[in-house]
Design an enzyme around this catalytic site. Structure first.
Site, PDB file in Angstrom:
ATOM      1  N   ILE A 463       0.756  -1.140   0.063  1.00 55.30           N
ATOM      2  CA  ILE A 463       0.040   0.175   0.102  1.00 55.30           C
ATOM      3  C   ILE A 463       1.063   1.297  -0.035  1.00 55.30           C
ATOM      4  O   ILE A 463       0.387   2.364   0.403  1.00 55.30           O
ATOM      5  CB  ILE A 463      -1.039  -0.138   1.060  1.00 55.30           C
ATOM      6  CG1 ILE A 463      -0.433  -0.117   2.586  1.00 55.30           C
ATOM      7  CG2 ILE A 463      -1.836  -1.207   0.758  1.00 55.30           C
ATOM      8  CD1 ILE A 463      -1.252   0.054   3.634  1.00 55.30           C
ATOM      9  N   GLY A 464       2.143   1.121  -0.181  1.00 61.71           N
ATOM     10  CA  GLY A 464       3.128   2.032  -0.213  1.00 61.71           C
ATOM     11  C   GLY A 464       4.137   2.140   0.907  1.00 61.71           C
ATOM     12  O   GLY A 464       4.784   3.082   0.904  1.00 61.71           O
ATOM     13  N   THR A 465       3.881   0.993   1.604  1.00 61.86           N
ATOM     14  CA  THR A 465       4.496   0.795   2.835  1.00 61.86           C
ATOM     15  C   THR A 465       6.277   0.063   2.565  1.00 61.86           C
ATOM     16  O   THR A 465       6.863   0.295   3.312  1.00 61.86           O
ATOM     17  CB  THR A 465       3.838   0.203   3.614  1.00 61.86           C
ATOM     18  OG1 THR A 465       3.288  -1.084   2.888  1.00 61.86           O
ATOM     19  CG2 THR A 465       2.782   0.752   4.330  1.00 61.86           C
ATOM     20  N   ILE A 623      12.920  -4.843  13.023  1.00 52.58           N
ATOM     21  CA  ILE A 623      12.711  -3.936  11.953  1.00 52.58           C
ATOM     22  C   ILE A 623      13.421  -4.472  10.709  1.00 52.58           C
ATOM     23  O   ILE A 623      14.609  -4.816  10.716  1.00 52.58           O
ATOM     24  CB  ILE A 623      13.396  -2.705  12.340  1.00 52.58           C
ATOM     25  CG1 ILE A 623      12.648  -2.053  13.501  1.00 52.58           C
ATOM     26  CG2 ILE A 623      13.242  -1.789  11.161  1.00 52.58           C
ATOM     27  CD1 ILE A 623      11.115  -1.811  13.287  1.00 52.58           C
ATOM     28  N   LEU A 624      12.725  -4.913   9.841  1.00 54.13           N
ATOM     29  CA  LEU A 624      13.424  -5.699   8.377  1.00 54.13           C
ATOM     30  C   LEU A 624      13.964  -4.619   7.690  1.00 54.13           C
ATOM     31  O   LEU A 624      15.090  -4.893   6.965  1.00 54.13           O
ATOM     32  CB  LEU A 624      12.261  -6.066   7.723  1.00 54.13           C
ATOM     33  CG  LEU A 624      11.298  -7.286   8.354  1.00 54.13           C
ATOM     34  CD1 LEU A 624      10.531  -8.056   7.390  1.00 54.13           C
ATOM     35  CD2 LEU A 624      11.989  -8.052   9.356  1.00 54.13           C
ATOM     36  N   THR A 628      12.748   2.006   5.119  1.00 55.88           N
ATOM     37  CA  THR A 628      11.145   2.027   4.825  1.00 55.88           C
ATOM     38  C   THR A 628      10.495   2.163   6.170  1.00 55.88           C
ATOM     39  O   THR A 628       9.499   2.630   6.226  1.00 55.88           O
ATOM     40  CB  THR A 628      10.590   0.689   4.100  1.00 55.88           C
ATOM     41  OG1 THR A 628      11.170  -0.478   4.993  1.00 55.88           O
ATOM     42  CG2 THR A 628      11.370   0.667   2.746  1.00 55.88           C
ATOM     43  N   LYS A 695       6.484  -6.534  14.907  1.00 56.46           N
ATOM     44  CA  LYS A 695       5.110  -6.366  15.598  1.00 56.46           C
ATOM     45  C   LYS A 695       4.153  -5.283  14.595  1.00 56.46           C
ATOM     46  O   LYS A 695       2.934  -5.035  14.925  1.00 56.46           O
ATOM     47  CB  LYS A 695       5.331  -5.471  16.739  1.00 56.46           C
ATOM     48  CG  LYS A 695       6.111  -6.099  17.805  1.00 56.46           C
ATOM     49  CD  LYS A 695       6.170  -5.153  19.004  1.00 56.46           C
ATOM     50  CE  LYS A 695       6.645  -6.161  20.276  1.00 56.46           C
ATOM     51  NZ  LYS A 695       6.554  -5.237  21.382  1.00 56.46           N
ATOM     52  N   GLY A 696       4.572  -4.726  13.636  1.00 55.95           N
ATOM     53  CA  GLY A 696       3.655  -3.889  12.813  1.00 55.95           C
ATOM     54  C   GLY A 696       3.960  -2.341  12.987  1.00 55.95           C
ATOM     55  O   GLY A 696       4.137  -2.145  14.081  1.00 55.95           O
ATOM     56  N   GLU A 699       0.668   1.784  11.857  1.00 52.23           N
ATOM     57  CA  GLU A 699      -0.460   2.625  12.640  1.00 52.23           C
ATOM     58  C   GLU A 699       0.098   3.140  13.767  1.00 52.23           C
ATOM     59  O   GLU A 699      -0.294   4.193  14.127  1.00 52.23           O
ATOM     60  CB  GLU A 699      -1.608   1.712  13.123  1.00 52.23           C
ATOM     61  CG  GLU A 699      -1.819   0.571  11.896  1.00 52.23           C
ATOM     62  CD  GLU A 699      -3.198   0.341  11.335  1.00 52.23           C
ATOM     63  OE1 GLU A 699      -3.929   1.336  11.207  1.00 52.23           O
ATOM     64  OE2 GLU A 699      -3.195  -0.286  10.278  1.00 52.23           O
TER      65      GLU A 699
END
Ligand code: MOS
Length: 733
Positions: A463-465, A623-624, A628, A695-696, A699
């Site tokens: 989605i652009g992430t 954090i991959l 980004t 963890k995502g 948001e």
């Protein structure tokens, strides 16, 4: 080579900045014609008739579809949008801006002209446009969190203990309707081939769009193909499959030609959801030492008419788990208005909910004369106080410490209006951030050809992430193949299924499948090598071999993988994997955390508020790709600054019509509004939550920003503003 954790550039970056990335509306489909929506001009009532002669006689017009000739669609299970008003299924008008007709013509201009010549007559009903006037008729959500939990919860005796508090707060916080405003408009091209439907549509989830459309048209899922290789953001607005996508397919079936339907910016305010308005009543009580003894969070959020579906913003969910407090109650209620259906918008639930909670926590700290961070630490939840589970991991203390240090929190003097630069008031505010860690089942297919080129496929969405980029990194590390040799394909419902790219769950869901599929391919390649006579590894085990840079490396020699495929006469080698969440959700409470620090400068004469500094420190697990990740962090904080000071959708009470349906009057931050943002990634690796330890991050960085700014505005001015956006007039008192 370890690509995971590296700040590599976006794989799709060059394609995007050169215009080579093709968005759904940019596909050239032969024979395509254009559809334009006609919208209602009243907010409640019903259609009594259409005057279509003038429009029909205009050049190029192929069809005008209204409830009179649209035909019936089915109402598939689990589709949040109902079939009533917005899909031309009856004459009811439930909100201003509802789609009432679709005009199809040879060219876009012809369709626009004819759409403006469609005349609709109505009988006007009474419209409910004021949420405040309707609060007394609030109702209990029927499908809260898809029925996975009740809308209310209670522990201890919050009401009985409230009055015994040494410090008490009883306050109401309000957030407005906000719109996502992705750069790319919602757009669909639909083409039928017999009973088979192909749809290029702007969506956060091709699988969901496929299921929704198949259900609505009563056809097999296998007969619907949804394509969306690139998305110009969605922020939640492209999570559902909204009426315009369905209407494009309906129009294409009607005129027996492919149809393109692109929304105008104005139409995006009533066609694809928004963040509902929230009215949140908080009651907090603490003992004299600052231990919370009672918390109540009653959340009311605005809704459409119930027949359109249901969306309940989970405003009080973070309140349940963020602080240790033995007595707590939360409720969620809906208020039906004549408005379109609301939906998820970046950090749904937490963005408005934590604004209220963290403003209230600041007010309590002020009343207790405690440092705001000290107050949070005093009530720190070591385990999840709602479900009594341990956190899968929680580095929130480190977020507080590292954020406070970078911000220079200790230099803040506690007294409001005590810090100035010349005449300018300086305020420093703080708030906690949190967002749940989600994961869903996902499947991936991987194939390597004789040249050693790899294709990894998954019906997920970027989605652009950075999905294209980080998934390529994960595949590279697992396969031992350089990223340049890997192509990641997504955004096609023919690919193995993955969940919607929403809820910050994409990496946690899809990356484990990429790893598993690539590992399965590695095992197959090793088996090929072990069986290969030239290699001379017969009888050895897989463990004696490893793969690096396209080579199988084993005792005494190395074999290029392409040569192995050639020897075995294999045109390619492929593997698949499906992964799903395990028992971790039963064992752990899974959340990301953060600490948000804002500095504002307020002109005491003019009330102008500027955010002058911002520091966010985040525990988002592993954090991959820090590059980004930082884009997500500064994007989320920017979104939060917009929420705090600018964004608000305004509806005219008389007509129920949204009046600022454009990006000039719906205010959003521009570069000049955004200070230098410092982001800190707190080192953590949450293997309890998923195999990648993530963890995502989509948001989380938005949550708490508005509260940190509101708290800073209080510190600067002494004025407590319990609503957003905070305007000049709110601080000129
Ligand atoms: Mo996000 S609002 O879950 O797309």
């Amino acid at each position: 080579m370890a690509m995971i954790g590296k700040s590599i550039d976006r794989i799709d970056g060059r394609l995007k900045v050169t215009g080579a990335a093709k968005y759904p509306a940019e596909f050239h489909v032969p024979d395509v014609v254009h559809a334009v929506l006609v919208q209602s001009t009243i907010a409640a009532g019903s259609i009594t008739g259409f005057e279509l002669k003038e429009a029909r006689d205009m050049p190029g017009v192929l069809a005008i579809i209204t409830p009179d000739n649209a035909g019936k669609l089915s109402h598939p299970e689990n589709v949040p949008q109902a079939m009533a008003g917005p899909l031309l299924q009856n004459n009811d008008i439930l909100f201003n801006g509802q789609h009432v007709a679709v005009v199809v013509a040879e060219t876009l201009e012809q369709a626009q002209a004819a759409a403006s010549a469609v005349r609709v007559t109505y009988t006007r009903g009474e419209a409910a446009t004021s949420m405040d006037a309707m609060l007394g008729q609030a109702y209990v959500p029927k499908h809260f969190r898809n029925g996975q939990r009740p809308p209310d919860s209670n522990r201890g005796d919050p009401d009985g203990t409230f009055n015994s508090g040494a410090v008490k707060l009883d306050a109401t916080y309000i957030t407005p309707v906000e719109h996502h405003n992705p750069m790319e408009p919602h757009a669909t091209i639909a083409a039928w081939n017999g009973d088979k439907l192909t749809v290029w549509t702007a969506t956060q989830g091709v699988g969901g769009a496929q299921a929704t459309l198949a259900g609505q048209f009563g056809i097999d899922k296998a007969d619907v193909r949804v394509l969306c290789p690139y998305l110009g953001a969605g922020f939640g607005s492209k999570g559902n499959t909204w009426p315009p996508a369905t209407l494009a397919a309906l129009a294409a079936r009607f005129v027996k030609r492919p149809v393109k339907l692109v929304l105008t910016r104005a139409q995006m305010y009533t066609s694809n959801g928004y963040r509902p308005r929230t009215v949140q009543k908080l009651k907090l009580a603490s003992d004299v030492n600052g231990s919370l003894i009672s918390v109540r969070h009653d959340g009311f959020t605005s809704m459409s008419q119930p027949v359109l579906g249901e969306y309940a913003e989970g405003v009080a969910l973070a309140t349940e788990m963020l602080y240790a407090c033995p007595n707590l109650a939360v409720t969620h209620r809906l208020v039906a208005l004549n408005a379109s259906l609301p939906t998820y918008m970046r950090a749904p639930g937490e963005a408005p909910g934590v604004f209220a909670l963290e403003s209230a926590m600041d007010e309590m700290a002020v009343a207790l004369k405690m440092d705001p961070i000290e107050f949070r630490l005093h009530n720190y939840a070591e385990t999840d106080p709602h479900d009594n589970k341990p956190f899968a991991s929680k580095a929130l203390r480190a977020c507080y410490e590292q954020g406070a240090k970078a911000f220079g929190w200790e230099k803040r003097s506690a007294e409001p209006r005590s810090m100035r630069d010349g005449n300018t008031l300086i305020g420093r505010g703080f708030a906690t951030s949190t967002y749940p860690t989600n994961r869903q089942p996902s499947a991936v297919k991987v194939r390597m050809d004789r040249q050693g080129n790899v294709v990894v496929q998954c019906g997920t969405q970027d989605i652009g992430t950075g999905t294209y980029t980080v998934m390529t990194q994960v595949a590279s590390d697992t396969l031992g193949v350089p990223t340049q040799r890997i192509r990641f394909e997504l955004g096609d419902s023919d690919l193995p299924p993955a969940p919607v790219s929403g809820g910050s769950q994409t990496v946690a869901s899809v990356a484990p499948s990429v790893q598993a599929a690539c590992q399965a391919l590695v095992d197959k390649i090793k088996d090929l090598a072990l069986a290969n006579a030239n290699a001379g590894w017969q009888g050895q085990s897989r463990d004696t071999l490893r793969i690096s840079d396209g080579l199988v490396i084993g005792p005494d020699r190395r074999m290029p993988i392409p040569a192995l495929l050639e020897h075995g006469n294999h045109p390619f080698i492929e593997a698949e994997a499906k992964t799903q969440p395990g028992a971790e959700k039963q064992k752990f409470s899974m959340h990301a955390f953060g600490a948000q620090f804002a500095e504002v400068r307020v002109d005491p004469d003019l009330g102008i508020i500027r955010v002058s500094r911002f520091v966010g420190a985040f525990d988002a697990g592993n954090i991959l790709n820090p590059k980004t990740a930082r884009s997500q962090l500064i994007g989320g904080i920017t979104y939060g600054i917009g929420m705090a000071l600018l964004e608000e959708t305004l509806t005219d009470a008389e007509t129920g019509r949204i009046v600022n349906t454009n990006v000039a009057e719906y205010l959003m931050p521009v570069n000049a509004d955004i200070p230098d943002i410092e982001t800190i990634i707190v080192v953590n690796d949450d293997k309890n939550s998923n195999p990648l330890g993530v963890k995502g991050i989509g948001e989380l960085p938005m949550v708490g920003v508005a509260a940190a700014i509101a708290n800073a505005v209080y510190h600067a001015t002494g004025v407590r503003v319990r609503k957003v956006p905070i305007r000049i007039e709110d601080v000129l008192v």
